[in-house]
Design a protein around this motif. Structure first.
Motif, PDB file in Angstrom:
ATOM      1  N   LYS A  52       0.823  -1.216   0.000  1.00  0.00           N
ATOM      2  CA  LYS A  52       0.000   0.000   0.000  1.00  0.00           C
ATOM      3  C   LYS A  52       0.851   1.257   0.000  1.00  0.00           C
ATOM      4  O   LYS A  52       0.393   2.305  -0.454  1.00  0.00           O
ATOM      5  CB  LYS A  52      -0.939   0.005   1.204  1.00  0.00           C
ATOM      6  CG  LYS A  52      -0.231   0.154   2.552  1.00  0.00           C
ATOM      7  CD  LYS A  52      -1.220   0.264   3.683  1.00  0.00           C
ATOM      8  CE  LYS A  52      -0.492   0.479   5.014  1.00  0.00           C
ATOM      9  NZ  LYS A  52      -1.438   0.704   6.121  1.00  0.00           N
ATOM     10  N   THR A  75      -6.234  -1.899  -1.448  1.00  0.00           N
ATOM     11  CA  THR A  75      -7.329  -1.521  -2.348  1.00  0.00           C
ATOM     12  C   THR A  75      -7.447  -2.580  -3.446  1.00  0.00           C
ATOM     13  O   THR A  75      -6.465  -3.261  -3.776  1.00  0.00           O
ATOM     14  CB  THR A  75      -7.086  -0.155  -3.022  1.00  0.00           C
ATOM     15  OG1 THR A  75      -6.008  -0.270  -3.957  1.00  0.00           O
ATOM     16  CG2 THR A  75      -6.760   0.928  -2.002  1.00  0.00           C
ATOM     17  N   TYR A  92      -6.169  -9.086   0.312  1.00  0.00           N
ATOM     18  CA  TYR A  92      -6.784  -7.756   0.350  1.00  0.00           C
ATOM     19  C   TYR A  92      -7.156  -7.525   1.807  1.00  0.00           C
ATOM     20  O   TYR A  92      -8.156  -8.043   2.303  1.00  0.00           O
ATOM     21  CB  TYR A  92      -7.994  -7.725  -0.584  1.00  0.00           C
ATOM     22  CG  TYR A  92      -8.864  -6.496  -0.462  1.00  0.00           C
ATOM     23  CD1 TYR A  92      -8.324  -5.216  -0.383  1.00  0.00           C
ATOM     24  CD2 TYR A  92     -10.258  -6.617  -0.458  1.00  0.00           C
ATOM     25  CE1 TYR A  92      -9.132  -4.099  -0.281  1.00  0.00           C
ATOM     26  CE2 TYR A  92     -11.081  -5.499  -0.374  1.00  0.00           C
ATOM     27  CZ  TYR A  92     -10.510  -4.243  -0.280  1.00  0.00           C
ATOM     28  OH  TYR A  92     -11.321  -3.138  -0.184  1.00  0.00           O
ATOM     29  N   TRP A 388      -8.820   3.489  -5.961  1.00  0.00           N
ATOM     30  CA  TRP A 388      -9.427   2.372  -5.231  1.00  0.00           C
ATOM     31  C   TRP A 388     -10.016   1.326  -6.153  1.00  0.00           C
ATOM     32  O   TRP A 388     -10.369   0.265  -5.741  1.00  0.00           O
ATOM     33  CB  TRP A 388     -10.546   2.922  -4.329  1.00  0.00           C
ATOM     34  CG  TRP A 388      -9.973   3.735  -3.200  1.00  0.00           C
ATOM     35  CD1 TRP A 388      -9.635   3.282  -1.944  1.00  0.00           C
ATOM     36  CD2 TRP A 388      -9.604   5.103  -3.242  1.00  0.00           C
ATOM     37  NE1 TRP A 388      -9.097   4.296  -1.213  1.00  0.00           N
ATOM     38  CE2 TRP A 388      -9.046   5.421  -1.979  1.00  0.00           C
ATOM     39  CE3 TRP A 388      -9.667   6.082  -4.216  1.00  0.00           C
ATOM     40  CZ2 TRP A 388      -8.580   6.697  -1.666  1.00  0.00           C
ATOM     41  CZ3 TRP A 388      -9.206   7.354  -3.904  1.00  0.00           C
ATOM     42  CH2 TRP A 388      -8.663   7.643  -2.649  1.00  0.00           C
TER      43      TRP A 388
END
Length: 388
Positions: A52, A75, A92, A388
């Protein structure tokens, strides 16, 4: 193409770059990855880097054990991007919303990715199991466990909730294990307290896993992770993997926690001096909060770094020179209040580099890294993604 590099103008120097822009020191990045991997190898667990912060396939390839992973994302845009780039083993690590399940399934089907999801309620589990039955794709699921009251998750000793969620998952989906994040460690700075936080995270993870196994439910994966607890863990018995991400790049907030030093920060924003307010002791640059982010996390720490710490073109910090304030496209660089340091001579057109408070937030303001190697601009540009 995904992950392709480009050539940056200016050869080995920085003068050819338009500012503000993002610089990434590949040597520091690699040293940070190697240090964490040695530490976790010594504790007998797998590193599943969280991507991330980096949001770049070129960085991911240096952080992961192999081209297919394992990896963590925050995301579904990241999951798509890295899956397209060949990463197959992905978690995720944000609680799943039922509306996102079709997109999860599409990523798994299109790229053959083993994309696992996270949840912490029976309602989510029932939705995932129902989707899995309808689609014929038994989604792999980890139950999020609350390590320290920081945010989401089931209590680590809440047997009733853990077993209910596990059984709901098993009614169509596939229970893979438990996942924790010791977010409260970000508020610490004492090494002994950080070691205790790491041990508390481990104990909570193992306790939740044992409850599931005791109920006859599978729990092959016991996943923990934050950069501070990964750095200070002394034992990880019962844990199978560690997810950490900002460690590879570092930032001033992590330096304030004690997870890294200033010299371990691989990311800077290159800025240009555009003016002065000499009576106020200000240097004005073209890197405001749109380039640096509005993150002021260090304001809660012992040393407030403003909007970033100012460095010379080689990346060496000027004594007590910070971005004391920021407008959208203007950075106000000044000596820290109360400090005795003098102002450097930085005329209009001079370049300086700004160390960020929060690498994730600063990186999100940019779409590429200009790569530094051996102290010079290498000429490579590594794309990064946002959204996103």
């Amino acid at each position: 193409m995904i992950g392709d590099t480009a050539v940056s103008p200016g050869g080995g120097g920085f003068d050819g770059l338009e500012t503000p822009c993002l610089l990434l020191d590949a040597d520091i990045l690699q040293a940070n990855v190697d240090r964490m991997r040695r530490h976790l190898d010594g504790l007998g667990v797998t590193l599943r880097p969280h991507l991330k912060t980096a949001k770049s396939l070129e960085v991911a390839r240096r952080a992961m054990a192999g081209p297919a992973g394992p990896a963590t994302v925050s995301t579904l845009r990241e999951a798509e991007y890295f899956a397209e780039g060949g990463v197959r083993d992905v978690i995720y690590a944000v609680g799943i919303a039922p509306q996102k399940l079709d997109r999860v399934g599409a990523i798994r089907q299109r790229w053959g990715a083993d994309l696992a999801i996270v949840l912490d309620s029976a309602a989510q589990a029932e939705a995932v199991a129902a989707w899995s039955r309808r689609s014929g794709d038994a989604l792999p699921v980890l139950i999020e466990v609350d390590a320290d009251g920081h945010r989401s998750g089931v209590g680590p000793r809440d047997a009733e909730a853990l077993v209910a969620i596990g059984r709901a998952v098993a009614d169509g989906a596939s229970l893979r294990g438990v996942l924790l994040h010791a977010g409260d460690s970000y508020g610490l700075s004492d090494p002994a307290a950080l070691r205790r936080a790491a041990e508390a995270e481990r104990v909570a993870a193992v306790a939740a896993a044992e409850i599931l196994r005791g109920a006859g439910l599978p729990c092959p994966v016991v996943s923990v992770g934050s950069t501070p607890t990964a750095r200070y863990a002394e034992t990880l018995a019962g844990v199978t993997e560690v997810r950490a991400g900002v460690f590879m790049i570092g930032d001033l907030f992590q330096a304030g926690v004690g997870s890294c030093t200033i010299d371990d920060i691989a990311l800077t924003v290159l800025a240009t001096v555009i003016g002065h307010q000499r009576d106020k002791g200000w240097i004005i640059t073209d890197a405001g909060w749109m380039a640096l982010s509005r993150d002021r996390g260090t304001a809660r720490q012992a040393v407030d770094q403003g909007y970033g710490l100012a460095c010379d073109i080689a990346g060496r910090p000027y004594p007590d020179l910070i971005v004391r304030d920021a407008n959208q496209e203007h950075g106000i660089v000044a000596v820290r209040k109360g400090a005795a340091a003098g102002m450097p001579d930085l005329p209009v057109g001079a370049r300086l580099r700004i160390l960020p408070n929060h690498a994730c937030a600063t990186g999100a303001q940019h779409d590429r890294y200009h790569v530094v190697a051996d102290g010079r601009l290498s000429g490579e540009v590594w794309p990064r993604i946002n959204g996103w």
